[in-house]
Design an enzyme around this catalytic site. Structure first.
Site, mmCIF file in Angstrom:
data_model
loop_
_atom_site.group_PDB
_atom_site.id
_atom_site.type_symbol
_atom_site.label_atom_id
_atom_site.label_comp_id
_atom_site.label_asym_id
_atom_site.label_seq_id
_atom_site.Cartn_x
_atom_site.Cartn_y
_atom_site.Cartn_z
ATOM 1 N N PHE A 139 -11.250 -3.302 11.051
ATOM 2 C CA PHE A 139 -12.118 -3.051 9.896
ATOM 3 C C PHE A 139 -11.440 -3.539 8.628
ATOM 4 C CE2 PHE A 139 -9.580 0.810 10.350
ATOM 5 C CZ PHE A 139 -9.232 1.140 9.071
ATOM 6 N N TYR A 182 0.777 -1.234 0.000
ATOM 7 C CA TYR A 182 0.000 0.000 0.000
ATOM 8 C C TYR A 182 0.812 1.289 0.000
ATOM 9 C CZ TYR A 182 -3.963 -3.041 0.521
ATOM 10 O OH TYR A 182 -4.902 -3.996 0.285
#
Length: 405
Positions: A405, A124
């Protein structure tokens, strides 16, 4: 020319994209019963899929929430909660195209920050995300670990029924609040899949709440792992703490005291705790608290650099001019002066130069400019500037997310 299209996910494509995400993460396909129970937590909104015709081959999902930043401000956040590409279509630009579409959507909607938990940390950074907060895993042997006599005592603890856990914990989390930089809000859609599934009537986790003079002010969610074997039939169980949140030191101490008092337990293991939580100092013998791992707890991506820098506070030091480069959102590329009074764009010469992913690492205060410069992530153009940036960006408490999450 690509052999796929990236577009928003339609309502009737929700389950197919959820199944695709599960397969890309090597999970089992969701059953009809589970989809009926939890499918509403996977809405079509804010999801971008890569499609070969009508067949999904990639998914980049997010939900809108908020995040606390240094100084106490709370900003809109794009929380990236699921990214995957079908195994036979990887390394063909699918992921890059989806992440670009997602970032452009965040920017168009005025969301200044995006965040995620990285399954693989090498993925990322190229999309502008940097490791912005750490969490530690702690192991406490029982009964050797006990709190020392001067640890605060007060209030009561009670164990909730599964039905109570579903009903009461969302309001309690809101009451405790986003009191540490990096903590995020939990919208209504977060709870069914992330909390109710494990702590509700169909889950295995236990929820315990602490109540102080003003009402409920802390909770812990944990599961029990049986360690008994044929060779060690008397081995105690392990309590695996999924999350522990408290409004003050008294509530926090009471919840840890409860965990360490449970019978027939050989130890307590808690993952993703704040790196500065003084758990060892709370014990009569600090050596019993063993940190077994330190991991990245949150990855952060400035989407609107000016808005993000302008929203947090800074400590007293002379200004520093940062030259920020953002290859995916070129509008962010430019020079920014950071001072105790805030941040603004400037045409002044840069003292430090860095990519936007490194700015994400610096932003919450987990890493210092000096550390990042020594690691080759910051180019130092003024030899004294790194020390000034250290002072400007440092925070008294380590950043921490504390939400899955």
């Amino acid at each position: 020319m690509t052999d796929f299209d990236v577009r928003p996910v339609a309502e009737d494509e929700r389950r197919a994209t959820f199944d695709l995400l599960g397969r890309s993460l090597h999970s089992d396909r969701i059953s009809d019963e589970s989809w009926a129970r939890y499918g509403d937590s996977w809405p079509a909104a804010h999801k971008f899929g890569a499609f070969d015709g009508h067949t999904p081959i990639g998914i980049a999902s997010a939900f809108d929430t908020e995040i606390a930043v240094p100084g106490g401000a709370v900003l809109p956040l794009g929380a990236v909660d699921g990214v995957g590409v079908r195994a036979d279509r990887t390394r063909r630009g699918v992921l890059t195209a989806m992440m670009a579409a997602q970032l452009e959507d965040f920017a168009a909607r005025g969301i200044p920050l995006a965040a995620l938990h990285a399954s693989e940390p090498t993925i990322y950074g190229r999309f502008g995300y940097g490791s912005a907060a750490l969490g530690k895993t702690v192991w406490l042997p029982v009964p050797a670990s006990r709190l020392h006599e001067r640890v605060p005592v007060g209030g009561d603890v009670r164990m909730l029924t599964p039905e109570e856990a579903v009903k009461e914990i969302p309001a309690l989390y809101r009451r405790i609040g986003l009191h540490r930089a990096g903590m995020i809000g939990r919208p209504a859609g977060w709870w069914p899949i992330a909390h109710d599934r494990i702590a509700g009537p169909h889950g295995s986790h236990v929820v315990v709440v602490h109540s102080g003079p003003d009402g409920d002010d802390g909770f812990v969610v944990y599961d029990t792992v049986d360690r008994r074997t044929l060779e060690s039939p008397d081995e105690g169980a392990v309590l695996k703490v999924r999350e522990l949140h408290a409004a003050d030191p008294v509530a926090r101490a009471a919840l840890w005291r409860f965990l360490l008092s449970v019978d027939l337990v050989s130890g307590v293991r808690a993952r993703y705790r704040p790196v500065d939580e003084p758990l060892a100092l709370m014990l009569a013998d600090h050596r019993h608290a063993r940190t077994t791992d330190i991991e990245d707890d949150l990855w952060l991506r400035p989407v609107d650099v000016a808005a993000a820098l302008g929203a947090r506070t800074y400590r007293a030091a002379d200004p520093v001019v940062l030259a920020v480069t953002d290859r995916m959102l070129p509008a962010n590329t430019g020079h920014y002066e950071v001072s105790p009074g805030g941040a603004r764009r400037t045409d002044a010469a840069a003292d430090l130069a860095l990519d936007v992913d490194t700015l994400g690492m610096l932003y919450l205060g987990q890493w210092s400019a000096t550390e990042l410069a020594q690691a080759g992530r910051v180019e130092v153009r003024d030899a004294a500037a790194a020390a000034r940036a250290d002072e400007l960006f440092t925070t008294l408490a380590a950043p921490w997310c504390g939400t899955f999450f």
